[in-house]
Design an enzyme around this catalytic site. Sequence first.
Site, mmCIF file in Angstrom:
data_model
loop_
_atom_site.group_PDB
_atom_site.id
_atom_site.type_symbol
_atom_site.label_atom_id
_atom_site.label_comp_id
_atom_site.label_asym_id
_atom_site.label_seq_id
_atom_site.Cartn_x
_atom_site.Cartn_y
_atom_site.Cartn_z
ATOM 1 N N SER A 461 0.846 -1.188 0.000
ATOM 2 C CA SER A 461 0.000 0.000 0.000
ATOM 3 C C SER A 461 0.886 1.244 0.000
ATOM 4 C CB SER A 461 -0.970 -0.032 1.181
ATOM 5 O OG SER A 461 -1.986 0.927 1.042
ATOM 6 N N ASP A 548 -8.627 -4.729 -6.316
ATOM 7 C CA ASP A 548 -8.315 -3.726 -5.297
ATOM 8 C C ASP A 548 -9.122 -2.449 -5.541
ATOM 9 O OD1 ASP A 548 -7.166 -1.954 -3.511
ATOM 10 O OD2 ASP A 548 -5.116 -2.620 -3.913
ATOM 11 N N HIS A 580 -6.912 -5.551 -1.919
ATOM 12 C CA HIS A 580 -5.823 -4.755 -1.353
ATOM 13 C C HIS A 580 -5.015 -5.605 -0.374
ATOM 14 C CE1 HIS A 580 -3.914 -0.890 -0.944
ATOM 15 N NE2 HIS A 580 -4.003 -0.928 0.368
#
Length: 626
Positions: A461, A548, A580
Site C-alpha cells: 500500500s 483492489d 488490497h
Amino acid sequence: MVDLIPREHLFGNPTRYGHQISPDGKRLAWVAPFEGVLNIWSAPLDHLDAAQPVTRDRRRAVDSFAFAYDGRHLLYVQDADGDENFHVFAADLESGRHRDLTPYPGIAAGIVGMSRLVRDRVLLALNDRDARFHDLHSVDLATGERTLVVENPGFAGFLIDEHYAVRFAALNRRDGSSELLIRYGQSWKPWLTFPAEDARASGAENLDASGDILFCRDSRGRDTAALTRIDIASGETRTLAAHDEADIGTVLHDIETRAPIAYSVTHARRRWYVLDERFRDDFAFLDAQGLGDWYPASRSEDDALWIVVARSDTRVSEAALYDRRSKTLRSLGSARPELEGAPLAPMHPAVIHSRDGLELVSYLSRPLGAEGPGPLVLLVHGGPWARDSFGFDPMHQWLANRGYAALSVNFRSSTGFGKAFLNAGDGAWGRAMDDDLLDAVAWAVAEGVADPARIAIMGGSYGGYAALMALCRNPDTYACGIDLVGPANLETLVRTIPPYWEAMRAQLHRAIGDPDTEEGMALIRERSPVYFADRIRAPLMIVQGANDPRVKQAESDQMVAALDASGVPVTYLLYPDEGHGLVRPDNRLAFFARAEAFLARHLGGRCEPIREGEAAGSSVQVVREG
C-alpha cells in the site's frame, strides 16, 4: 546455522485466532480453517471440543465477526474476492440459518453498533442510496427488516447512544479541519471544531450510558492526543489522561456506565494505565503473568470473563480466558502452535533520529547469531496513517530466518506519536518521508547491522509507493525492491478512490496535493514514481490484486508500462481473485515463495525450495518476469 522455518508455518492459515466470548459468557467463537479456508467456529464455553463451524465458505476467509446481545445470533461480514463491498450476515446459532442483512448489489455495508438495550436489532451503515455516504439503518436480526435511522447528507460518521439515537455527526471540512455537530430534532448545529492540525489525531470517542457525557481524544493545545471528558449540557471539559511521549491508545470502557476504566499508551512498547480502582488488581495480575504486550480482546456482559491475547516478539499470539473472580487464566491455544520451538529471532526497539531531529521509533530483528554487517530488508508500513509496533511479526521472522536483518521504521506521518509528527508527512510523500527511510538505512549501516551493498526495500500500500519512490529517488541505495499494491500515480490514486471515501478526500489533498489546482497537480507529478521510472536501476517486483478498490490495478499497470518504455526489467505478479492485499493462503504462499527467491538472488540470503504442491491452488499470473 539454524533450521529453515517452513513458509507455510509463517504465512499459511493459522490454527486458530480471533477468540471472542458471547455477552452471556456461555459461548466462544474464533477463526480456524474449515476445508482449508478460514471460517468462524463456535462452541459452548464448557464444551470447547464440541466446536462446529458457523460458516463454511470454501473460497475466501471469513474472519470478521461479533456476537449479538440477543444470545442467539452471530454477525459476520464478507466481501467478494477483495472488492471490499462488504455485506453483513446474521447466523442463527440455534437453527443454523444464515441471513444477508444487506442484500443489495454494489453496496459496502458495516456494523455501527450493537446495544444491550436494543437486543433484537443491530445498527448498520449502508450506502445503497448514495455510494459516497453511508446512511444508518436499524435492522431486525430475525427478519432482516430495516428501518432508516438517519440519512447521511455528507458526514464522515455518526455518534449514537445505546438506544440507537443519533446524537452527533462528524464533518470533514475542505480546509482539513473536522467539526462535531450536535443533533437538535431534525437539524444539526456546530458544536466542537478540531483544527486541521488536530483533526487526524482528535475526535469523539463515545458517550456514557446516560448520554450526558462525551469522551474525546483531543490534541488541541498540546502535541499528543489526550483523553477528555465533556459535560454536554455545560461544555465543561476535563482531561482524564495525557502523556507527552505518545497519544492515548486503546481505551477500555465500563460495560454498564461506558466510562473509561483503563487505557494504553504505545511508544516503543505498550503500557496500560488504570483509571478505575476496581480494575487495578486485574491489570496487576495480568502484568505479572509474563504475557508480553497483552490486551483484552473481548469481555462478557457481566465483565466476569475476559479473552486476553498475549503477544511478544518470539511468542505467537495466544488467547487465554481470564476469570476475574478466581484470578485464573485458561489457555485457548496459540495461533500457530507449529512454531513452538522454532528458531525465532528477538525484536529490538530502537529510536533513530532523522536529519531534522525527529525521533523515529523503529524495530530491528537480526538473524540468530549474526555478527557484523549483513543484508537488510527495510519494511515500510502502509497507511501511511498507521504504525509499526513491538510483537511477533511473521515478516521479521521470515527475513531473519533467511539471513536478513529486518528493520521497520515509524517514519513521519505514522500515527500515535503526536500531531506534529503525524502532520509532518503532509506534502512530504516521496521527500521528507523518504528521507526518514534513508536515515534509518544510514543508521543500520553505521551500527554495523547492514552491508550498504545488500539493502532491499519492501512494503504494501503506502509502503509499496515508498518502495517505488525510493528506487526512483535513490537508485544507488537499494539492491532491489518489492512493491505490493502500491500506488504509482498519485493523481489517478486520488481520482479513483472508492466513492465512500469521499468524506476523507480533503485529508488526502492535504497530504499529497489537490489535482484540481495547479499547485497541487505540480506536487502530485513531482511525487509520482510513474514519471521517474527511467531512473530505476535495481531489480523490482510489483504485486497487485485485480479487485483492489483502493489502489486499482491501473496503478501497477501504469508503472509496468513506464518501466517497459524505459527498458527497465520488472517482475509483475497479478492475482485476479485478490484485492488490497493477499488473503487466500495459496496466494500468500505463492507470493512469498517468489519473493524469497527474488531476495536470495539479489541479496544472497537463504531460500527454502518450493515444495511439491505448495500454493498449487494459487491464481497468480506472471505478467512480466524480469
